[in-house]
Design a protein around this motif. Structure first.
Motif, short mmCIF file in Angstrom:
data_model
loop_
_atom_site.label_atom_id
_atom_site.label_comp_id
_atom_site.label_asym_id
_atom_site.label_seq_id
_atom_site.Cartn_x
_atom_site.Cartn_y
_atom_site.Cartn_z
N GLN A 146 0.85 -1.18 0.00
CA GLN A 146 0.00 0.00 0.00
C GLN A 146 0.89 1.24 0.00
N GLN A 147 0.60 2.16 -0.90
CA GLN A 147 1.37 3.41 -0.94
C GLN A 147 0.42 4.58 -0.76
N LEU A 148 0.42 5.16 0.42
CA LEU A 148 -0.38 6.35 0.70
C LEU A 148 0.25 7.54 -0.02
N PRO A 149 -0.53 8.55 -0.35
CA PRO A 149 -0.01 9.70 -1.11
C PRO A 149 1.24 10.31 -0.47
N GLY A 150 2.29 10.45 -1.25
CA GLY A 150 3.51 11.09 -0.80
C GLY A 150 4.37 10.29 0.16
N THR A 151 4.09 9.00 0.29
CA THR A 151 4.87 8.18 1.23
C THR A 151 5.46 6.97 0.52
N ALA A 152 6.34 6.27 1.23
CA ALA A 152 6.94 5.05 0.71
C ALA A 152 5.93 3.91 0.79
N PRO A 153 6.06 2.93 -0.09
CA PRO A 153 5.19 1.75 0.01
C PRO A 153 5.35 1.04 1.35
N LYS A 154 4.30 0.32 1.71
CA LYS A 154 4.29 -0.44 2.96
C LYS A 154 3.77 -1.84 2.66
N LEU A 155 4.41 -2.85 3.22
CA LEU A 155 3.97 -4.23 3.02
C LEU A 155 2.61 -4.44 3.67
N LEU A 156 1.65 -4.90 2.88
CA LEU A 156 0.28 -5.05 3.35
C LEU A 156 -0.09 -6.53 3.51
N GLN A 198 13.26 0.22 16.84
CA GLN A 198 12.45 -0.33 15.79
C GLN A 198 13.28 -0.42 14.50
N VAL A 199 12.87 -1.33 13.63
CA VAL A 199 13.56 -1.49 12.36
C VAL A 199 13.36 -0.24 11.52
N GLN A 200 14.45 0.30 11.01
CA GLN A 200 14.35 1.55 10.27
C GLN A 200 15.42 1.61 9.20
N LEU A 201 15.04 2.20 8.07
CA LEU A 201 15.99 2.48 6.99
C LEU A 201 15.94 3.99 6.74
N VAL A 202 17.10 4.62 6.78
CA VAL A 202 17.19 6.06 6.56
C VAL A 202 18.05 6.31 5.33
N GLN A 203 17.52 7.08 4.41
CA GLN A 203 18.22 7.31 3.14
C GLN A 203 18.81 8.71 3.07
N SER A 204 19.75 8.88 2.16
CA SER A 204 20.40 10.16 1.96
C SER A 204 19.45 11.13 1.25
N GLY A 205 19.85 12.38 1.20
CA GLY A 205 18.98 13.43 0.70
C GLY A 205 18.91 13.52 -0.81
N ALA A 206 18.01 14.38 -1.27
CA ALA A 206 17.75 14.54 -2.70
C ALA A 206 19.00 15.01 -3.44
N ILE A 230 12.60 -14.68 -0.86
CA ILE A 230 11.44 -14.27 -1.66
C ILE A 230 10.32 -13.72 -0.78
N ALA A 231 10.67 -13.33 0.44
CA ALA A 231 9.67 -12.73 1.32
C ALA A 231 9.35 -11.31 0.84
N GLY A 232 8.27 -10.76 1.35
CA GLY A 232 7.90 -9.39 1.03
C GLY A 232 8.93 -8.40 1.55
N LEU A 233 8.94 -7.21 0.95
CA LEU A 233 9.90 -6.17 1.33
C LEU A 233 9.32 -5.35 2.48
N ASP A 234 10.06 -5.29 3.58
CA ASP A 234 9.54 -4.63 4.78
C ASP A 234 10.66 -4.43 5.77
N PRO A 235 10.92 -3.20 6.23
CA PRO A 235 10.26 -1.98 5.78
C PRO A 235 10.94 -1.38 4.57
N TRP A 236 10.45 -0.22 4.19
CA TRP A 236 11.04 0.56 3.12
C TRP A 236 11.64 1.84 3.70
#
Lengths: 112, 118
Positions: free
Chosen positions: A39-49, B1-9, B102-108
């Motif tokens: 699920q991808q809410l507006p302006g956010t990253a996708p989330k595993l649903l 909590q599990v977290q991924l932080v990315q670099s800036g634009a 082959i599991a789902g991607l989580d988190p992003w």
């Protein structure tokens, strides 16, 4: 090239049930690969649903459910709520692409 | 909590390269793959490939082979995606996401906007 096809849009009134299809082929979903939904809410990253065809990660409401049959999969949203308005993507794997992950074309859900 | 932080634009000229970082925290970095996915403006999700932080093994989507390189620095639990020979069509938000097999991607991660003016 498009590997997994979804309807561009789906809409429903609050409280209604909507379903989103994800149509693949014998080289991906039909080959037995799992399907995940995001699920991808507006302006956010996708989330595993939904993971592994029909498993909800912790925190995902039980209004969301997934199923798979043959070369297709579906995501159902029961009791549609305003906060469900988002883009939804299915994801699987494809033998013709050496087992690469492939995403569906995406479906915009609108709550009327 | 599990977290991924990315670099800036980033804004890059055509032909240049961009390197995006993805710092992981809240879990054992070497126990999960890092996948990279991009999304052009108003478009869908496009998988770019994966990397195993423990072994350094990588897998690239056919479309990006020869132009993209994944790397990591385990001492700072950070993964990197470098895309070279940029063109305007590479303008997109680039996401890292944790996966395992082959599991789902989580988190992003929150995404990194890369702009390549035409």
């Amino acid at each position: 090239q498009t590997v997994l096809t979804q309807p561009p849009s789906v809409s429903g009134a609050p409280g209604q049930r909507v379903t989103i299809s994800c149509t693949g082929s014998s080289s991906n979903i039909g080959a037995g690969y799992d399907v995940h939904w995001y699920q991808q809410l507006p302006g956010t990253a996708p989330k595993l649903l939904i993971s592994g065809n029909n498993n909800r990660p912790s925190g995902v409401p039980d209004r969301f459910s997934g199923s798979k049959s043959g070369s297709s999969a579906s995501l159902a949203i029961a009791g549609l709520q305003a906060e469900d308005e988002a883009d939804y993507y299915c994801q699987s794997y494809d033998d013709r692409l050496f087992g690469s992950r492939v995403f569906g074309t995406g479906t915009k859900v609108t709550v009327l | 909590q599990v977290q991924l932080v990315q670099s800036g634009a980033e804004v890059k000229k055509p032909g240049a390269a961009v390197k995006v970082s993805c710092k992981a925290s809240g879990y054992t970095f070497t126990n999960f793959d890092i996948n990279w996915v991009r999304q052009a403006p108003g478009q869908g999700l496009e998988w770019m490939g994966w990397m195993n932080p423990k072994s350094g093994n990588t897998g690239y989507a056919q479309k990006f082979r020869g132009r993209v390189t994944f790397s990591r620095n385990t001492s700072v639990t950070t993964a990197y995606m470098e895309l070279g020979n940029l063109r305007s069509e590479d303008t997109a938000v680039y996401y890292c996401a944790r996966g395992r097999g082959i599991a789902g991607l989580d988190p992003w991660g929150p995404g990194t906007l890369v702009i390549v003016p035409s």
